[in-house]
Design an enzyme around this catalytic site. Structure first.
Site, PDB file in Angstrom:
ATOM      1  N   MET A  89       0.840  -1.201   0.000  1.00  0.00           N
ATOM      2  CA  MET A  89       0.000   0.000   0.000  1.00  0.00           C
ATOM      3  C   MET A  89       0.868   1.242   0.000  1.00  0.00           C
ATOM      4  SD  MET A  89      -3.030  -1.117   2.523  1.00  0.00           S
ATOM      5  CE  MET A  89      -1.836  -1.899   3.583  1.00  0.00           C
ATOM      6  N   ALA A  90       0.505   2.149  -0.885  1.00  0.00           N
ATOM      7  CA  ALA A  90       1.248   3.381  -1.076  1.00  0.00           C
ATOM      8  C   ALA A  90       1.106   4.297   0.143  1.00  0.00           C
ATOM      9  CB  ALA A  90       0.703   4.101  -2.312  1.00  0.00           C
ATOM     10  N   THR A 172       2.156  -5.477 -10.298  1.00  0.00           N
ATOM     11  CA  THR A 172       0.728  -5.152 -10.275  1.00  0.00           C
ATOM     12  C   THR A 172       0.260  -4.913 -11.701  1.00  0.00           C
ATOM     13  OG1 THR A 172       0.922  -4.256  -8.067  1.00  0.00           O
ATOM     14  CG2 THR A 172      -1.004  -3.574  -9.326  1.00  0.00           C
ATOM     15  N   ARG A 181     -10.863   7.745  -8.197  1.00  0.00           N
ATOM     16  CA  ARG A 181     -11.476   7.760  -6.869  1.00  0.00           C
ATOM     17  C   ARG A 181     -12.024   9.164  -6.644  1.00  0.00           C
ATOM     18  NH1 ARG A 181      -6.163   5.107  -5.944  1.00  0.00           N
ATOM     19  NH2 ARG A 181      -6.410   3.165  -7.088  1.00  0.00           N
ATOM     20  N   HIS A 269      -7.541  -4.853  -6.528  1.00  0.00           N
ATOM     21  CA  HIS A 269      -6.935  -3.632  -5.982  1.00  0.00           C
ATOM     22  C   HIS A 269      -7.845  -2.981  -4.931  1.00  0.00           C
ATOM     23  CE1 HIS A 269      -3.388  -1.106  -7.414  1.00  0.00           C
ATOM     24  NE2 HIS A 269      -3.873  -0.347  -6.452  1.00  0.00           N
ATOM     25  N   ARG A 272     -10.356  -0.359  -6.163  1.00  0.00           N
ATOM     26  CA  ARG A 272      -9.883   0.997  -6.463  1.00  0.00           C
ATOM     27  C   ARG A 272      -9.601   1.207  -7.944  1.00  0.00           C
ATOM     28  NH1 ARG A 272      -7.752   3.412  -1.878  1.00  0.00           N
ATOM     29  NH2 ARG A 272      -5.845   4.274  -2.756  1.00  0.00           N
ATOM     30  N   GLY A 305      -8.374  -8.641  -0.695  1.00  0.00           N
ATOM     31  CA  GLY A 305      -9.552  -7.794  -0.866  1.00  0.00           C
ATOM     32  C   GLY A 305     -10.705  -8.162   0.034  1.00  0.00           C
ATOM     33  N   GLY A 306     -11.024  -7.274   0.944  1.00  0.00           N
ATOM     34  CA  GLY A 306     -12.227  -7.431   1.760  1.00  0.00           C
ATOM     35  C   GLY A 306     -12.075  -8.335   2.965  1.00  0.00           C
ATOM     36  N   ARG A 328      -6.286  -2.463   3.781  1.00  0.00           N
ATOM     37  CA  ARG A 328      -6.708  -1.350   4.647  1.00  0.00           C
ATOM     38  C   ARG A 328      -6.641  -1.648   6.147  1.00  0.00           C
ATOM     39  NH1 ARG A 328     -10.106  -1.452   0.154  1.00  0.00           N
ATOM     40  NH2 ARG A 328     -10.180   0.448  -1.119  1.00  0.00           N
TER      41      ARG A 328
HETATM   42  C1  FNR Z   1      -3.574  -0.068  -2.307  1.00  0.00           C
HETATM   43  N1  FNR Z   1      -3.230  -1.124  -3.127  1.00  0.00           N
HETATM   44  C2  FNR Z   1      -2.037  -1.083  -3.810  1.00  0.00           C
HETATM   45  N2  FNR Z   1      -1.663  -2.128  -4.603  1.00  0.00           N
HETATM   46  C3  FNR Z   1      -0.480  -2.103  -5.262  1.00  0.00           C
HETATM   47  O1  FNR Z   1      -0.168  -3.046  -5.957  1.00  0.00           O
HETATM   48  N3  FNR Z   1       0.363  -1.037  -5.107  1.00  0.00           N
HETATM   49  C4  FNR Z   1       0.059   0.034  -4.347  1.00  0.00           C
HETATM   50  O2  FNR Z   1       0.830   0.975  -4.222  1.00  0.00           O
HETATM   51  C5  FNR Z   1      -1.193   0.035  -3.693  1.00  0.00           C
HETATM   52  N4  FNR Z   1      -1.571   1.114  -2.936  1.00  0.00           N
HETATM   53  C6  FNR Z   1      -2.735   1.062  -2.224  1.00  0.00           C
HETATM   54  C7  FNR Z   1      -3.056   2.113  -1.382  1.00  0.00           C
HETATM   55  C8  FNR Z   1      -4.202   2.055  -0.610  1.00  0.00           C
HETATM   56  C9  FNR Z   1      -4.536   3.193   0.292  1.00  0.00           C
HETATM   57  C10 FNR Z   1      -5.047   0.914  -0.677  1.00  0.00           C
HETATM   58  C11 FNR Z   1      -6.285   0.812   0.178  1.00  0.00           C
HETATM   59  C12 FNR Z   1      -4.728  -0.121  -1.511  1.00  0.00           C
HETATM   60  C13 FNR Z   1      -4.093  -2.333  -3.200  1.00  0.00           C
HETATM   61  C14 FNR Z   1      -3.730  -3.317  -2.099  1.00  0.00           C
HETATM   62  O3  FNR Z   1      -2.481  -3.916  -2.330  1.00  0.00           O
HETATM   63  C15 FNR Z   1      -4.761  -4.463  -2.000  1.00  0.00           C
HETATM   64  O4  FNR Z   1      -4.956  -5.042  -3.259  1.00  0.00           O
HETATM   65  C16 FNR Z   1      -6.108  -4.043  -1.439  1.00  0.00           C
HETATM   66  O5  FNR Z   1      -5.988  -2.992  -0.509  1.00  0.00           O
HETATM   67  C17 FNR Z   1      -6.774  -5.232  -0.773  1.00  0.00           C
HETATM   68  O6  FNR Z   1      -8.037  -4.910  -0.348  1.00  0.00           O
HETATM   69  P1  FNR Z   1      -8.413  -4.536   1.182  1.00  0.00           P
HETATM   70  O7  FNR Z   1      -7.752  -5.545   2.105  1.00  0.00           O
HETATM   71  O8  FNR Z   1      -7.943  -3.136   1.408  1.00  0.00           O
HETATM   72  O9  FNR Z   1      -9.891  -4.666   1.179  1.00  0.00           O
HETATM   73  C1  LAC Z   2      -3.478   3.208  -5.201  1.00  0.00           C
HETATM   74  C2  LAC Z   2      -2.235   3.005  -5.999  1.00  0.00           C
HETATM   75  C3  LAC Z   2      -1.098   3.855  -5.692  1.00  0.00           C
HETATM   76  O1  LAC Z   2      -4.291   2.277  -5.129  1.00  0.00           O
HETATM   77  O2  LAC Z   2      -1.918   1.676  -6.093  1.00  0.00           O
HETATM   78  O3  LAC Z   2      -3.691   4.319  -4.680  1.00  0.00           O
END
Ligand code: FNR
Ligand code: LAC
Length: 376
Positions: A89-90, A172, A181, A269, A272, A305-306, A328
């Site tokens: 996560m970023a 990814t 978003r 993702h 998102r 996810g979820g 999250r």
């Molecule tokens: C992400 N996700 C994500 N995935 C990725 O490959 N590179 C990234 O930089 C990010 N950044 C990112 C930021 C934020 C704020 C969120 C919420 C998600 C996606 C993440 O790896 C993952 O796929 C999902 O967040 C999984 O779902 P849940 O557990 O948040 O429901």
């Molecule tokens: C995001 C990107 C950075 O979901 O992966 O915000």
């Protein structure tokens, strides 16, 4: 930006992921909360990721010796203490000043697989150091890659990840362009002054922070032309095993097998990216079946996810995931209590999984078979 860094919250009072989320929502500045919570467009997929779990119920066994619960799994040939892994996560410094340092330590201490994002606010070198110091050598960390239009930049990220001992490259593949978003658009989201996409800072020198490090999120620097054909180029750059994150179809999973990948993450993702995309849990069986149709192999199917409860983990494993990632929930824990908060969220989920396995009559992950869940 206002950060609530000193929290009076004793993280042991958090009993569920929901508790962590509820508290985090009161602490996060709007810009950060909106960035973390949002899905794309109407957020149909973000919600579907949750509701998909309610469509399955656990058909539990009774009178099984569950005095010992063993949740160990093998992923890419490595034994992990738990099937609960930390998703990339970023921008984690938006949650807490220690950002990725804190989540990496929380994961490292419990030997939880941790994936650092290309878009982290801490450099991959610093994440590696923090994780290794906390885990004293055990555990696993992977690097998540976004392919940039600048191939030289992409190559240097891969080389740095390999040089710093990352165990796998997680590419990814669901983000050729960024999903929309709406809250971020309305907030004109950008990193606050003094916060950077640290992997793009020239040798850690903030005074030379270029446009990549400051405007990475909105800049559209991802390479939208990158396709299956280009995977060979990526493979040629590294000996790290490659896993593709964001695959939701059996045929794409087979292309990943053919391209020499070691696994896929069934993921949209966190809802998102493509709104209206299939929920991860709904996509999982098709991917598992396609891979199995090729006969026994080490190719690994993971999902994310979820996931908010230990029972969700059990359901995902029953439907064929080898292990799962949480996104999250880690950010909520990080917000509430830095390293301790992120560690608490991992502990909550691990304990819930152990309880779910005991009550389901599944003493180890091999016993979490397909018949453990039925449509409800
Ligand atoms: C992400 N996700 C994500 N995935 C990725 O490959 N590179 C990234 O930089 C990010 N950044 C990112 C930021 C934020 C704020 C969120 C919420 C998600 C996606 C993440 O790896 C993952 O796929 C999902 O967040 C999984 O779902 P849940 O557990 O948040 O429901
Ligand atoms: C995001 C990107 C950075 O979901 O992966 O915000």
């Amino acid at each position: 930006m206002q950060h609530t860094t000193e929290s009076a919250i004793d993280v042991s009072t958090l009993l569920t992921v929901r508790d962590a989320e509820r508290v985090a929502r009161t602490m996060l500045p709007k810009l950060a909360l909106d960035y973390y919570r949002s899905g794309a467009d109407a957020e149909i997929t973000r919600r579907a990721n949750r509701s998909a779990f309610r469509k399955w119920a656990i058909a539990y066994h009774v009178l099984v010796d569950v005095s010992r619960i063993d949740a160990r799994v093998r992923v890419l040939g490595n034994e992990l203490a738990s099937p609960i892994l930390v998703a990339p996560m970023a921008y984690q410094c938006l949650a807490h000043p220690e950002g990725e340092r804190a989540t990496a330590r929380a994961a490292g201490k419990s030997e939880t697989l941790y994936v650092t994002s290309t878009m982290a606010t801490t450099s991959l070198e610093d994440v590696a150091r923090e994780y290794d110091a906390a885990s004293s050598g055990a555990g696993q960390r992977w690097f998540q890659l976004y392919v940039h239009r600048d191939r030289g930049l992409t190559r240097s990220l891969v080389e740095r990840a390999e040089a710093n001992g990352y165990g796998a490259l997680m590419l990814t593949v669901d983000t050729p362009v960024l999903g929309r978003r709406l809250r971020d658009v309305r907030n004109a989201f950008k990193l606050p002054t003094g916060m950077f996409a640290a992997n793009f800072l020239p040798a850690g020198d903030i005074s030379k922070a270029g446009v990549d490090a400051q405007a990475a999120y909105t800049s559209g620097r991802h390479e939208p032309a990158f396709s299956w054909r280009d995977l060979a180029w990526l493979r040629s750059l590294t000996r790290m095993p490659l896993v593709l994150k964001g695959v939701v179809r059996g045929d794409d999973a087979l292309r990943a097998v053919d391209a020499g990948a070691s696994g896929v993450i069934v993921s949209n993702h966190g809802g998102r990216q493509l709104d209206g995309a299939v929920a991860n849990l709904d996509a999982l069986p098709g991917v598992v079946e396609a891979v199995a149709s090729r006969g026994p192999s080490d190719f690994t199917v993971l999902m994310d996810g979820g996931i908010r409860w230990g029972t969700d983990v059990l359901k995902a494993l029953a439907l064929g995931a080898k292990a799962i990632f949480v996104g999250r929930p880690i950010l909520w824990g990080l917000t509430v209590g830095g390293e301790a908060g992120a560690a608490r969220v991992l502990e909550i989920l691990r304990n819930e999984l152990a309880t779910a396995m005991a009550l389901a009559g599944c003493p180890d992950v091999a016993t979490i078979t397909r018949d453990m869940v039925v449509r409800s």
